[in-house]
Enzyme design. Structure first.
Site: not given
Length: 316
Positions: A212, A245
């Site tokens: 990722h 994030c």
């Protein structure tokens, strides 16, 4: 001797746009538009997709409708719907929907980021992930785990490769369907990716390795290539390169699904995804978000374009 594995014939793609792509966006996206995004990804050939995260909606407002999204998911026995969870409560919520096929647990390679992300130390996050994997298995589902900040922490800086390898080995004891390494803030480089993928593969044996990457510093595609040629079997990506994030300062978008697919397919690595449909979906998503998305291929288009190869032959 080189650590580089032979170029694989194919790579599995996991679409994370509905979760990681949207979770950091301030403008709330409607449930209907999230479902449209999921449908467009499935139409393009996606067969594993992160549909939501089951977290505190006060901390991640974009995911407040996770249960509603799951309730309206298309019934597709050929698709694996993934729900990201941080703890047992989130795991139980995801399973209660009856629509999540796989729980995605998260542990973090540094203490400070683990505390910011899920309110526990790094070691505690590993134990929580192992418990979630067991919970999934007991419920007749599968569970996998991602090691966040595998290539660097927004608070502590460099992360020891030994630490990441040890965490992967500990997770492997729980028998997950898969283990992933996440470059949460986009600080990785191809050389480090090659080293870490090689070491983690050796530590986890036959368990598949997923990667990722974020393209925060422009190294995302290079890191994907390094991972694929080092033996990773699955790559996360987000339509349009959207993402970030909420708990990692400076984290920018994921690698773009259409960019990754273009690169791999041009190199002869099959992804099973339709690039034209991905581009169309990415452009649609840009209109929903009301801003240009970072992905490059959706702006430049495919190559060669229809008819160009024949034209070139005639001119030769």
């Amino acid at each position: 001797m080189s650590d580089q594995a032979p170029l694989p014939a194919s790579i599995e793609m996991v679409e994370v746009g509905p979760r990681d792509g949207l979770q950091n966006e301030k403008a709330l996206v409607s449930t209907a538009d999230k479902l449209s995004l999921i449908t467009k990804a499935l139409d393009a050939g996606v067969r594993r997709i992160e549909v939501a995260s089951f977290v505190n909606p006060k901390k991640v407002p974009q995911m407040a409708d996770a249960d509603d999204v799951c309730a309206a998911l298309p019934h597709r026995p050929d698709v694996t719907y993934i729900g990201l969870v941080m703890n047992q409560r989130g795991a139980e919520r995801a399973l209660a929907t009856g629509r999540i096929d796989q729980l995605g647990a998260v542990c973090v390679a540094s203490d400070r980021f683990a505390m910011a992300n899920q309110g526990q130390t790094s070691d505690e996050s590993v134990e929580a992930a192992k418990a979630i994997i067991a919970l999934a298995r007991d419920a007749g589902k599968s569970g996998q785990a991602t090691i966040g900040a595998s290539f660097g922490c927004p608070f502590e800086g460099e992360v020891s490769e030994d630490r990441v390898v040890a965490m992967a080995a500990a997770l492997a004891e729980a028998g997950p369907a898969e283990i992933a390494l996440a470059d949460t803030i986009g600080v990785g480089d191809p050389a480090r990716v090659t080293r870490l993928v090689t070491r983690v593969r050796a530590a986890i044996g036959p368990i598949p390795l997923r990667l990722h990457f974020h393209n925060t510093r422009g190294t995302g595609l290079a890191n994907v290539w390094a991972g694929v040629t080092s033996g990773a079997t699955t790559i996360d990506a987000s339509l349009g390169g959207l993402g970030g994030c909420p708990f990692a300062p400076g984290a920018a978008g994921n690698v773009s699904t259409e960019d990754v697919v273009y690169m791999l397919e041009r190199a002869g690595v099959r992804t099973g995804l339709d690039l034209d449909q991905l581009i169309s979906a990415s452009q649609w998503l840009g209109t929903i978000m009301q801003k240009p998305l970072p992905g490059m291929v959706s702006r430049a288009g495919t190559f060669p374009k229809a008819g160009e190869s024949e034209t070139a032959k005639l001119g030769a």
